[in-house]
Design a protein around this motif. Structure first.
Motif, PDB file in Angstrom:
ATOM      1  N   ARG A 306       0.826  -1.221   0.000  1.00 47.66           N
ATOM      2  CA  ARG A 306       0.000   0.000   0.000  1.00 47.66           C
ATOM      3  C   ARG A 306       0.859   1.270   0.000  1.00 47.66           C
ATOM      4  O   ARG A 306       0.337   2.367   0.163  1.00 47.66           O
ATOM      5  CB  ARG A 306      -0.932   0.007   1.215  1.00 47.66           C
ATOM      6  CG  ARG A 306      -1.936  -1.113   1.159  1.00 47.66           C
ATOM      7  CD  ARG A 306      -2.808  -1.188   2.391  1.00 47.66           C
ATOM      8  NE  ARG A 306      -3.999  -1.972   2.113  1.00 47.66           N
ATOM      9  CZ  ARG A 306      -4.048  -3.309   2.149  1.00 47.66           C
ATOM     10  NH1 ARG A 306      -2.969  -3.997   2.485  1.00 47.66           N
ATOM     11  NH2 ARG A 306      -5.159  -3.950   1.875  1.00 47.66           N
ATOM     12  N   TRP A 307       2.171   1.112  -0.096  1.00 45.00           N
ATOM     13  CA  TRP A 307       3.087   2.262  -0.060  1.00 45.00           C
ATOM     14  C   TRP A 307       3.938   2.252  -1.310  1.00 45.00           C
ATOM     15  O   TRP A 307       4.681   1.298  -1.550  1.00 45.00           O
ATOM     16  CB  TRP A 307       3.966   2.173   1.201  1.00 45.00           C
ATOM     17  CG  TRP A 307       4.844   3.366   1.364  1.00 45.00           C
ATOM     18  CD1 TRP A 307       6.200   3.411   1.222  1.00 45.00           C
ATOM     19  CD2 TRP A 307       4.430   4.700   1.710  1.00 45.00           C
ATOM     20  NE1 TRP A 307       6.659   4.688   1.438  1.00 45.00           N
ATOM     21  CE2 TRP A 307       5.591   5.503   1.744  1.00 45.00           C
ATOM     22  CE3 TRP A 307       3.199   5.286   1.987  1.00 45.00           C
ATOM     23  CZ2 TRP A 307       5.548   6.860   2.048  1.00 45.00           C
ATOM     24  CZ3 TRP A 307       3.157   6.641   2.281  1.00 45.00           C
ATOM     25  CH2 TRP A 307       4.323   7.416   2.321  1.00 45.00           C
ATOM     26  N   SER A 308       3.867   3.312  -2.100  1.00 42.56           N
ATOM     27  CA  SER A 308       4.576   3.300  -3.377  1.00 42.56           C
ATOM     28  C   SER A 308       6.014   3.786  -3.243  1.00 42.56           C
ATOM     29  O   SER A 308       6.810   3.623  -4.160  1.00 42.56           O
ATOM     30  CB  SER A 308       3.829   4.181  -4.384  1.00 42.56           C
ATOM     31  OG  SER A 308       3.835   5.523  -3.941  1.00 42.56           O
ATOM     32  N   GLY A 309       6.352   4.383  -2.111  1.00 40.70           N
ATOM     33  CA  GLY A 309       7.695   4.931  -1.947  1.00 40.70           C
ATOM     34  C   GLY A 309       8.606   4.009  -1.159  1.00 40.70           C
ATOM     35  O   GLY A 309       8.364   2.814  -1.027  1.00 40.70           O
ATOM     36  N   THR A 310       9.631   4.617  -0.611  1.00 40.41           N
ATOM     37  CA  THR A 310      10.642   3.871   0.151  1.00 40.41           C
ATOM     38  C   THR A 310      10.099   3.482   1.520  1.00 40.41           C
ATOM     39  O   THR A 310       9.466   4.289   2.205  1.00 40.41           O
ATOM     40  CB  THR A 310      11.899   4.747   0.314  1.00 40.41           C
ATOM     41  OG1 THR A 310      12.450   4.970  -0.984  1.00 40.41           O
ATOM     42  CG2 THR A 310      12.931   4.088   1.209  1.00 40.41           C
ATOM     43  N   LEU A 311      10.400   2.253   1.908  1.00 42.35           N
ATOM     44  CA  LEU A 311       9.978   1.771   3.223  1.00 42.35           C
ATOM     45  C   LEU A 311      11.219   1.516   4.076  1.00 42.35           C
ATOM     46  O   LEU A 311      12.184   0.895   3.616  1.00 42.35           O
ATOM     47  CB  LEU A 311       9.204   0.462   3.037  1.00 42.35           C
ATOM     48  CG  LEU A 311       8.350   0.011   4.206  1.00 42.35           C
ATOM     49  CD1 LEU A 311       7.200   0.984   4.440  1.00 42.35           C
ATOM     50  CD2 LEU A 311       7.783  -1.383   3.915  1.00 42.35           C
ATOM     51  N   VAL A 312      11.181   2.041   5.301  1.00 46.16           N
ATOM     52  CA  VAL A 312      12.208   1.716   6.300  1.00 46.16           C
ATOM     53  C   VAL A 312      11.536   0.786   7.301  1.00 46.16           C
ATOM     54  O   VAL A 312      10.509   1.144   7.886  1.00 46.16           O
ATOM     55  CB  VAL A 312      12.710   2.976   7.038  1.00 46.16           C
ATOM     56  CG1 VAL A 312      13.789   2.603   8.053  1.00 46.16           C
ATOM     57  CG2 VAL A 312      13.230   4.017   6.056  1.00 46.16           C
ATOM     58  N   GLY A 313      12.077  -0.401   7.491  1.00 41.26           N
ATOM     59  CA  GLY A 313      11.466  -1.364   8.408  1.00 41.26           C
ATOM     60  C   GLY A 313      12.234  -1.459   9.716  1.00 41.26           C
ATOM     61  O   GLY A 313      13.448  -1.272   9.755  1.00 41.26           O
ATOM     62  N   ARG A 334      10.982  -7.253   2.089  1.00 42.26           N
ATOM     63  CA  ARG A 334       9.939  -6.760   2.993  1.00 42.26           C
ATOM     64  C   ARG A 334      10.134  -5.278   3.281  1.00 42.26           C
ATOM     65  O   ARG A 334       9.226  -4.602   3.746  1.00 42.26           O
ATOM     66  CB  ARG A 334       9.932  -7.572   4.284  1.00 42.26           C
ATOM     67  CG  ARG A 334       9.541  -9.030   4.037  1.00 42.26           C
ATOM     68  CD  ARG A 334       9.551  -9.826   5.314  1.00 42.26           C
ATOM     69  NE  ARG A 334       8.497  -9.379   6.216  1.00 42.26           N
ATOM     70  CZ  ARG A 334       8.580  -9.445   7.547  1.00 42.26           C
ATOM     71  NH1 ARG A 334       9.673  -9.922   8.120  1.00 42.26           N
ATOM     72  NH2 ARG A 334       7.580  -9.047   8.282  1.00 42.26           N
ATOM     73  N   THR A 335      11.334  -4.782   3.030  1.00 38.62           N
ATOM     74  CA  THR A 335      11.620  -3.365   3.233  1.00 38.62           C
ATOM     75  C   THR A 335      12.795  -2.957   2.351  1.00 38.62           C
ATOM     76  O   THR A 335      13.543  -3.819   1.873  1.00 38.62           O
ATOM     77  CB  THR A 335      11.926  -3.083   4.723  1.00 38.62           C
ATOM     78  OG1 THR A 335      12.061  -1.683   4.908  1.00 38.62           O
ATOM     79  CG2 THR A 335      13.200  -3.776   5.198  1.00 38.62           C
ATOM     80  N   ASP A 336      12.958  -1.641   2.144  1.00 42.29           N
ATOM     81  CA  ASP A 336      14.102  -1.164   1.353  1.00 42.29           C
ATOM     82  C   ASP A 336      15.299  -0.881   2.251  1.00 42.29           C
ATOM     83  O   ASP A 336      16.441  -1.127   1.887  1.00 42.29           O
ATOM     84  CB  ASP A 336      13.720   0.120   0.607  1.00 42.29           C
ATOM     85  CG  ASP A 336      12.543  -0.101  -0.329  1.00 42.29           C
ATOM     86  OD1 ASP A 336      12.661  -0.956  -1.224  1.00 42.29           O
ATOM     87  OD2 ASP A 336      11.495   0.554  -0.128  1.00 42.29           O
ATOM     88  N   LEU A 337      15.012  -0.300   3.420  1.00 44.15           N
ATOM     89  CA  LEU A 337      16.053   0.082   4.378  1.00 44.15           C
ATOM     90  C   LEU A 337      15.644  -0.499   5.728  1.00 44.15           C
ATOM     91  O   LEU A 337      14.466  -0.704   5.981  1.00 44.15           O
ATOM     92  CB  LEU A 337      16.149   1.614   4.484  1.00 44.15           C
ATOM     93  CG  LEU A 337      16.323   2.383   3.177  1.00 44.15           C
ATOM     94  CD1 LEU A 337      16.134   3.891   3.398  1.00 44.15           C
ATOM     95  CD2 LEU A 337      17.706   2.141   2.585  1.00 44.15           C
ATOM     96  N   VAL A 338      16.618  -0.737   6.598  1.00 43.93           N
ATOM     97  CA  VAL A 338      16.299  -1.284   7.923  1.00 43.93           C
ATOM     98  C   VAL A 338      16.812  -0.321   8.988  1.00 43.93           C
ATOM     99  O   VAL A 338      17.955   0.140   8.906  1.00 43.93           O
ATOM    100  CB  VAL A 338      17.008  -2.642   8.168  1.00 43.93           C
ATOM    101  CG1 VAL A 338      16.581  -3.237   9.503  1.00 43.93           C
ATOM    102  CG2 VAL A 338      16.711  -3.597   7.047  1.00 43.93           C
ATOM    103  N   SER A 339      15.975  -0.016   9.965  1.00 44.16           N
ATOM    104  CA  SER A 339      16.480   0.822  11.051  1.00 44.16           C
ATOM    105  C   SER A 339      16.942  -0.057  12.205  1.00 44.16           C
ATOM    106  O   SER A 339      16.312  -1.053  12.544  1.00 44.16           O
ATOM    107  CB  SER A 339      15.444   1.848  11.497  1.00 44.16           C
ATOM    108  OG  SER A 339      14.407   1.258  12.236  1.00 44.16           O
ATOM    109  N   VAL A 340      18.073   0.351  12.759  1.00 41.99           N
ATOM    110  CA  VAL A 340      18.751  -0.412  13.810  1.00 41.99           C
ATOM    111  C   VAL A 340      18.889   0.499  15.022  1.00 41.99           C
ATOM    112  O   VAL A 340      19.479   1.577  14.910  1.00 41.99           O
ATOM    113  CB  VAL A 340      20.145  -0.870  13.306  1.00 41.99           C
ATOM    114  CG1 VAL A 340      20.932  -1.528  14.427  1.00 41.99           C
ATOM    115  CG2 VAL A 340      19.997  -1.808  12.116  1.00 41.99           C
ATOM    116  N   GLY A 341      18.325   0.074  16.147  1.00 41.23           N
ATOM    117  CA  GLY A 341      18.341   0.910  17.341  1.00 41.23           C
ATOM    118  C   GLY A 341      19.406   0.486  18.333  1.00 41.23           C
ATOM    119  O   GLY A 341      20.570   0.905  18.240  1.00 41.23           O
ATOM    120  N   ARG A 342      19.025  -0.382  19.286  1.00 38.22           N
ATOM    121  CA  ARG A 342      19.932  -0.726  20.389  1.00 38.22           C
ATOM    122  C   ARG A 342      21.346  -1.108  19.971  1.00 38.22           C
ATOM    123  O   ARG A 342      22.296  -0.685  20.637  1.00 38.22           O
ATOM    124  CB  ARG A 342      19.281  -1.826  21.250  1.00 38.22           C
ATOM    125  CG  ARG A 342      18.129  -1.280  22.074  1.00 38.22           C
ATOM    126  CD  ARG A 342      17.203  -2.366  22.545  1.00 38.22           C
ATOM    127  NE  ARG A 342      16.427  -2.932  21.448  1.00 38.22           N
ATOM    128  CZ  ARG A 342      15.439  -3.799  21.596  1.00 38.22           C
ATOM    129  NH1 ARG A 342      15.132  -4.232  22.809  1.00 38.22           N
ATOM    130  NH2 ARG A 342      14.768  -4.252  20.558  1.00 38.22           N
TER     131      ARG A 342
END
Ligand SMILES: Cc1cc2nc3c(=O)[nH]c(=O)nc-3n(C[C@H](O)[C@H](O)[C@H](O)COP(=O)(O)O)c2cc1C
Length: 387
Positions: A306-313, A334-342
């Motif tokens: 449902r999202w035509s642009g870039t997805l950060v998962g 499943r995503t274009d970019l992945v966010s990494v926290g801890r």
């Protein structure tokens, strides 16, 4: 790190055909996280986004301290850094030593942070985070009662500089105050660009103000910002439109965490709400949508088509990101970019470690996430010098 795992990922291609740049060379095992990625105005050297993390190293006037420039510059190897949540206004502040973007002194101090990141070769967006009901008079410079969609108290206790205190019942915002909060987000976005950020991310996730409008238990309003789905999404849509108007849609991201129960949020049926939200903001052409997954509602998979642009998962706090889980998210499309926290707390060189096959270091002392000063903040060495 298992090189065979990456060998299996070799033929992975991005779903976003216009944004993938150099692909892996034939015959080599290349981690998909190390592929470059082109956002509308910014080319990222890799697919790893440093996730926003509140670390409370600003001073009591919400002015970033110099140690914050050192912290973010150490992490410039990320494809993109998203800053900790930044208050757009005194009303939006959650903690006294959380940074803000509502005075010129704050803008100037952030300029030193963004200059340091750029000098180190990095890219950084500012996360605009309005606390809503998560605020507390003891955490406000003006001692005011927090404002929220409705007078529904957050489950306590809350941190203050003097220890933990019970939460308070917030005051329900008037319609004019809702409009003011929209304007505050846009003003903070403009301030972020003046401070040298490459863009901004609106924090619509994890129980903060836009999420409080979206959720069932925190929005009991009867005006145009409450009621049916169209009413509940209105605040998030108006903030997104106002920020896009202020700085350009291609310089902004939106973060959502559908179904995340953090700080007492209840969303009985998130899917229809978030689908309608995406239908409203997708045509704006944002730089990205940042989605936190949740076991109760697999948002990444439901919202991806449902999202035509870039997805950060992001995998969410229930499951700390690992190099393997991050690579798999991208490899599986499943995503274009992945966010990494801890992992970024203890690995300033998280991406360089992936490239070198060096495991991520573990966090030594969880007690030091939120204290002031350098300990537990800028004292994690990169792998080359780790003792
Ligand atoms: C210390 C800490 C502070 C955080 N602060 C924020 C924040 O300011 N804004 C936000 O959107 N998420 C915040 N988060 C959530 C992270 O961005 C991320 O979603 C979460 O840590 C899960 O990813 P991970 O498994 O890679 O850590 C915070 C998480 C931690 C651990």
């Amino acid at each position: 790190m298992d090189v065979r795992f990456y060998a299996r990922l070799m033929n992975t291609t991005s779903r976003n055909a216009t944004s993938s740049t150099a692909g892996p060379a034939a015959g080599t095992a290349v981690n998909p996280l190390l592929d470059a990625y082109a956002l509308p105005r910014l080319t990222l050297p890799n697919r790893v986004v440093m996730a926003p993390m509140t670390r409370l190293r600003a001073d009591r006037r919400a002015v970033p301290r110099p140690v914050m420039a050192e912290y973010y510059a150490q992490r410039a190897g990320a494809g993109l850094i998203v800053s900790e949540g930044i208050a757009p206004s005194p009303t939006g502040q959650q903690y006294l030593n959380q940074p803000g973007l509502f005075t010129e002194e704050q803008v100037e101090a952030w300029r030193r942070v963004t200059d340091a990141v750029h000098a180190a070769g990095g890219r950084i967006f500012a996360q605009i985070m309005h606390a809503g009901r998560n605020g507390h008079p003891a955490n406000r410079q003006d001692g005011g009662v927090p404002l929220a969609p409705s007078a529904v108290r957050a489950p306590g206790p809350l941190h203050t500089l003097d220890g933990k205190v019970d939460s308070v019942v917030p005051r329900a915002m008037t319609t004019a105050e809702v409009r003011q909060a929209v304007t505050d987000h846009a003003d903070a976005a403009r301030a972020a660009i003046r401070a040298g950020f490459d863009g901004v991310e609106v924090h619509g996730a994890n129980s903060y103000l836009p999420h409080q409008f979206l959720a069932d238990n925190t929005n009991l309003r009867t005006d145009r910002y409450g009621g049916d789905t169209a009413g509940r999404i209105r605040f998030a849509v108006e903030v997104t439109e106002a920020v896009a108007d202020a700085v350009g849609a291609e310089r902004m991201g939106l973060r959502i965490a559908p179904g995340n129960p953090q700080f007492g949020m209840v969303e009985r049926d998130p899917a229809p709400v978030y689908r309608e939200l995406l239908a409203a903001v997708d045509p704006l052409g944002l730089a990205y949508l940042h989605v936190t997954d949740d076991p109760a509602y697999p948002a990444l998979d439901d919202l991806r088509p449902r999202w035509s642009g870039t997805l950060v998962g992001n995998t969410g706090e229930h499951e700390e990101t690992t190099p393997e889980s991050a690579a798999r998210l991208v490899a599986d499309g499943r995503t274009d970019l992945v966010s990494v926290g801890r992992p970024y707390i203890s690995n300033p060189d998280a991406v360089e470690r992936i490239a070198a096959g060096i495991p991520w270091a573990r966090i030594r002392e969880k007690n030091f996430h939120y204290i002031s000063g350098p300990r537990g903040y800028v004292d994690y060495p990169p792998a080359a010098t780790a003792g």
